[in-house]
Design a protein around this motif. Sequence first.
Motif, PDB file in Angstrom:
ATOM      1  N   ALA A  71       0.814  -1.221   0.000  1.00  0.00           N
ATOM      2  CA  ALA A  71       0.000   0.000   0.000  1.00  0.00           C
ATOM      3  C   ALA A  71       0.843   1.264   0.000  1.00  0.00           C
ATOM      4  N   VAL A  72       2.087   1.168   0.474  1.00  0.00           N
ATOM      5  CA  VAL A  72       2.892   2.388   0.655  1.00  0.00           C
ATOM      6  C   VAL A  72       4.161   2.417  -0.181  1.00  0.00           C
ATOM      7  N   ILE A  73       4.451   1.356  -0.918  1.00  0.00           N
ATOM      8  CA  ILE A  73       5.743   1.225  -1.583  1.00  0.00           C
ATOM      9  C   ILE A  73       5.995   2.299  -2.638  1.00  0.00           C
ATOM     10  N   HIS A  74       4.916   2.852  -3.227  1.00  0.00           N
ATOM     11  CA  HIS A  74       5.078   3.881  -4.266  1.00  0.00           C
ATOM     12  C   HIS A  74       5.108   5.299  -3.699  1.00  0.00           C
ATOM     13  N   GLU A  75       5.221   5.397  -2.365  1.00  0.00           N
ATOM     14  CA  GLU A  75       5.315   6.677  -1.662  1.00  0.00           C
ATOM     15  C   GLU A  75       4.161   7.622  -2.029  1.00  0.00           C
ATOM     16  N   PRO A  76       2.925   7.171  -1.807  1.00  0.00           N
ATOM     17  CA  PRO A  76       1.760   8.004  -2.151  1.00  0.00           C
ATOM     18  C   PRO A  76       1.622   9.199  -1.220  1.00  0.00           C
ATOM     19  N   GLU A  77       0.964  10.244  -1.710  1.00  0.00           N
ATOM     20  CA  GLU A  77       0.715  11.431  -0.893  1.00  0.00           C
ATOM     21  C   GLU A  77      -0.389  11.192   0.118  1.00  0.00           C
ATOM     22  N   LEU A  78      -1.375  10.393  -0.271  1.00  0.00           N
ATOM     23  CA  LEU A  78      -2.500  10.049   0.603  1.00  0.00           C
ATOM     24  C   LEU A  78      -2.516   8.544   0.792  1.00  0.00           C
ATOM     25  N   ILE A  79      -2.492   8.112   2.055  1.00  0.00           N
ATOM     26  CA  ILE A  79      -2.501   6.682   2.362  1.00  0.00           C
ATOM     27  C   ILE A  79      -3.747   6.373   3.175  1.00  0.00           C
ATOM     28  N   ILE A 128       3.594   4.182  10.514  1.00  0.00           N
ATOM     29  CA  ILE A 128       2.580   5.192  10.207  1.00  0.00           C
ATOM     30  C   ILE A 128       3.081   6.578  10.607  1.00  0.00           C
ATOM     31  N   LEU A 129       3.669   6.673  11.803  1.00  0.00           N
ATOM     32  CA  LEU A 129       4.209   7.954  12.259  1.00  0.00           C
ATOM     33  C   LEU A 129       5.369   8.412  11.383  1.00  0.00           C
ATOM     34  N   ALA A 130       6.192   7.462  10.927  1.00  0.00           N
ATOM     35  CA  ALA A 130       7.324   7.813  10.056  1.00  0.00           C
ATOM     36  C   ALA A 130       6.820   8.320   8.701  1.00  0.00           C
ATOM     37  N   LEU A 131       5.774   7.726   8.180  1.00  0.00           N
ATOM     38  CA  LEU A 131       5.194   8.181   6.909  1.00  0.00           C
ATOM     39  C   LEU A 131       4.661   9.602   7.037  1.00  0.00           C
ATOM     40  N   LYS A 132       4.032   9.891   8.166  1.00  0.00           N
ATOM     41  CA  LYS A 132       3.572  11.259   8.417  1.00  0.00           C
ATOM     42  C   LYS A 132       4.751  12.223   8.478  1.00  0.00           C
ATOM     43  N   GLU A 133       5.835  11.818   9.148  1.00  0.00           N
ATOM     44  CA  GLU A 133       7.024  12.669   9.249  1.00  0.00           C
ATOM     45  C   GLU A 133       7.589  12.979   7.876  1.00  0.00           C
ATOM     46  N   ARG A 134       7.448  12.050   6.941  1.00  0.00           N
ATOM     47  CA  ARG A 134       7.975  12.267   5.583  1.00  0.00           C
ATOM     48  C   ARG A 134       7.008  13.076   4.718  1.00  0.00           C
ATOM     49  N   GLU A 177      -6.100   7.553  19.861  1.00  0.00           N
ATOM     50  CA  GLU A 177      -5.489   8.433  20.861  1.00  0.00           C
ATOM     51  C   GLU A 177      -4.008   8.662  20.558  1.00  0.00           C
ATOM     52  N   GLN A 178      -3.322   7.612  20.145  1.00  0.00           N
ATOM     53  CA  GLN A 178      -1.881   7.691  19.947  1.00  0.00           C
ATOM     54  C   GLN A 178      -1.498   8.348  18.620  1.00  0.00           C
ATOM     55  N   LEU A 179      -2.348   8.233  17.600  1.00  0.00           N
ATOM     56  CA  LEU A 179      -1.921   8.585  16.244  1.00  0.00           C
ATOM     57  C   LEU A 179      -2.613   9.790  15.626  1.00  0.00           C
TER      58      LEU A 179
END
Length: 300
Positions: free
Chosen positions: A145-153, A174-180, A195-197
Amino acid sequence: MYILEIQHLNKSYGNTKALNEIDLHIPSGMIFGILGPNGAGKTTLIRIINQIIDKDSGNILFKGQPLQRKHIGHIGYLPEERGLYKKMKVWDQLVYFARLKGLSASDANKKVNQWLDKMEITHWKQKRIDDLSKGMAQKVQFISAVIHEPELIILDEPFSGFDPVNAEVIKNEILALKERGATLLLSTHRMESVEQLCDEIAMFNKSEKILSGRLSDIKNQFRNNEFEISIQAQYEKEIPHTWKLIAGGPEKTFLVSLENQTTNELLEAAMQLGQIKGFKEILPSMEQIFIQQVKTHSNG
């Protein structure tokens, strides 16, 4: 800037309304939670955004443009009903999905190697999907789902099937993807994950949006003026009968409702009983807010 704007969205299946006049504005670069009981309309909304099914009416804008087929390459989707080819090997499957999303053969190979290493499943790359445990297959699905570095996941129940250790791995990714810089749309029943995310949430019930906003604002909106006070109590002092003891010992902890007092007045009263060791407001959890709101709108 909003990466996704949903305006007056409607969808029915025969006489059953799945989405009723839904409006959502999802800012770029955040984690946005979609909450609601089964049958609330969450999966229908996600499928419309992914252009799997058509809306009946309304508008969806992707970065200010009407959502079109060309935008699919900018979106990553982890469906609740996982969709891997069970007889294919992990490596072949991930390269196939990467190429399908527009990566060159060399980039696909590079990205697959990186993600297999990151998820610590490199030793499984020549295994068939049907030889993997459910959790291991979930990791492969997440990578696809994330390998193509999409803008919206878009992640529909991303923690389903994971043990606590691997759920933590996915949470950190998930947090790392947001950071990027990615925007993540998260649909889940796990309120602790919300709560966490999540930065913002929208809550659905019976095809309608019943609550939305920043997570912190919503928790403040439903605060009930309850405080937790820890005191090294002087035993000759009489504790007010309205104070609920929640932890005993030399240092006692009470749950106290503010009622008609100010916080200063509450602290002054507490200081008469002993030395204060802790004082904090107890905000309702998202699970409490979720249950309360669903009951309110189901009975209304």
